[in-house]
Design an enzyme around this catalytic site. Structure first.
Site, PDB file in Angstrom:
ATOM      1  N   CYS A  78     -30.281 -14.521  -1.224  1.00 33.08           N
ATOM      2  CA  CYS A  78     -30.246 -14.691   0.232  1.00 33.08           C
ATOM      3  C   CYS A  78     -31.328 -15.667   0.682  1.00 33.08           C
ATOM      4  O   CYS A  78     -31.068 -16.587   1.451  1.00 33.08           O
ATOM      5  CB  CYS A  78     -30.419 -13.333   0.902  1.00 33.08           C
ATOM      6  SG  CYS A  78     -30.933 -13.414   2.604  1.00 33.08           S
ATOM      7  N   CYS A  93     -44.642 -20.504  16.483  1.00 28.85           N
ATOM      8  CA  CYS A  93     -44.040 -19.769  15.370  1.00 28.85           C
ATOM      9  C   CYS A  93     -44.230 -20.538  14.063  1.00 28.85           C
ATOM     10  O   CYS A  93     -43.608 -20.227  13.063  1.00 28.85           O
ATOM     11  CB  CYS A  93     -42.551 -19.515  15.635  1.00 28.85           C
ATOM     12  SG  CYS A  93     -41.643 -21.013  16.016  1.00 28.85           S
TER      13      CYS A  93
END
Ligand code: SAH
Length: 391
Positions: free
Chosen positions: A19, A345
């Protein structure tokens, strides 16, 4: 010790490697925080003391936005999950440790419905088939749930029955939206939308305000930590009620609207048209009258503001991962706010932008990392800068 751990922590992720969404699966949570602290220290401590990162009490199942891409495996079974890192192969995901559990259940139900309704999944190589992605957003406080079904062409056969069957399994769903994405792209959402059920958006609450969130608008993915992040940002700004404030990269207006009660006036700017619409309606719905929102590139907006001789007292800026640009920062410096609260971020672009701002007369006063993305290497930081007194 080991026994106790097994009882409280979910089973390890089975698709971690393929993933690629989480870099810190298998790393004890305390260790994860240490790694993030180290990274922020390395990049930012030259600008001032880095406060200890504010971690999560419960780092699991925190994501309020869940995405799944749909495909068929070799045997023809419908699978859903994520793209394998750097490829377009779909990795089936059954149990993700960071995504909202209810949303994952809904995705499983949709997989079953596709089979019973005989709806074909979209094939990215050939462009055949229909069903591409599902995007789910859940308001953690409001409980409202939005399901966005992304199709390669505009018609979902038996859409009424499909929605009925879905809502029968999950009556918590408050709106279902069809999104049409007919381009060969890894972007999930296309431009066109059609509301199949409900109002087409969800509402949620943060720091005492209510927010409507449309499918294409940005909304922080970790609602528990977002409140902590916003409170820090507003505390750093030290507003007294007299200030003119700019909320740049404002999304649906969250920071500006929450700050507006402590300021004279707030101006927000945001590129995404749907988010700006949400922001304007959010001001109305919260009966906030000292806030205005504008759509456009934040850099261009600031340039115009500066050229017209406007000034401001406090600038909140919360750019995407790429950070801000020089056009934006040069104009910000020209307008000369006393304080800049930079919410980032990505500590790397934050470091680059701090380098610029500290050369142009600003001093870093506070650096506070906040955990928003447990099990991933990402880290959020809120940073206070203030204008240096002329000597
Ligand atoms: N402050 C908001 C949004 C932060 S995310 C919140 O906390 O929810 C960053 C936002 O910047 C996104 O909404 C994105 O659409 C917007 N954005 C990206 N590039 C931009 C640009 N050049 N000008 C203005 N906004 C931009």
């Amino acid at each position: 010790m080991e026994e106790k751990k097994k009882q409280t922590e979910p089973e390890a992720c089975k698709v971690e490697k393929k993933c690629g969404g989480c870099q810190y699966q298998g790393v004890p949570y305390k260790e994860q925080l240490k790694k993030k602290q180290k990274m922020v220290n390395a990049l930012l401590s030259k600008y001032g003391k880095v406060e200890p990162i504010i971690g999560m009490e419960n780092p699991y199942y925190y994501r309020n936005k869940v995405h799944a891409v749909f495909d068929r495996d070799r045997k023809g079974n419908i699978v859903s999950g994520t793209y394998e890192a750097k490829t377009h192969r779909v990795v089936p995901v059954e149990n993700c440790l960071i995504e909202d559990k209810k949303s994952q259940e809904i995705i499983r139900t949709i997989r079953g419905l596709l089979k019973s309704f005989k709806i074909k999944t979209y094939d990215e190589d050939t462009g055949y088939g229909l069903f591409r992605h599902v995007l789910i957003r859940r308001g953690f406080k409001s409980g409202e749930i939005m399901v966005v079904l992304v199709l390669g062409s505009p018609i979902l056969p038996s859409s009424n029955n499909f929605v009925k069957a879905l809502r029968k399994e999950h009556p918590e769903i408050t709106t279902v939206v069809l999104n049409i994405n007919d381009r060969k792209t890894s972007m999930i959402l296309g431009e066109r939308e059609k509301v199949l059920y409900g109002k087409g958006f969800i509402r949620d609450e943060l720091c005492g305000c209510t927010f409507r969130i449309s499918p294409k608008s940005f909304y922080q993915v970790n609602p528990v930590q977002t409140e902590i992040l916003y409170q820090k940002a507003i505390e750093f700004a030290h507003l007294t009620g007299k200030e003119s404030v700019i909320d740049a990269y404002c999304g649906i207006g969250t920071i500006g609207l929450i700050a507006s009660g402590h300021a004279k006036e707030v101006v927000g700017v945001e590129l995404n048209k749907d988010a700006v619409k949400d922001a304007i309606l959010n001001a109305k719905e919260n009966q906030i009258r000292n806030v205005r929102f504008f759509q456009g590139d934040a850099g261009e907006f600031m340039e115009t503001m500066a050229a017209e001789g406007n000034s401001m007292d406090v600038l909140f800026m919360d750019p995407p991962r790429a950070g801000s640009d020089e056009k934006f920062m040069a104009s910000a410096v020209k307008m000369g706010p006393e304080k800049i609260v930079y919410i980032s971020c990505n500590p790397e672009t934050l470091a680059r932008d701090l380098k610029y701002l500290t050369k142009k007369g600003y001093q870093v006063k506070k650096i506070q990392p906040v955990e928003m993305f447990a099990f991933t290497e990402h880290v959020e930081t809120v940073c206070l800068l203030s204008k240096k007194c002329p000597v």
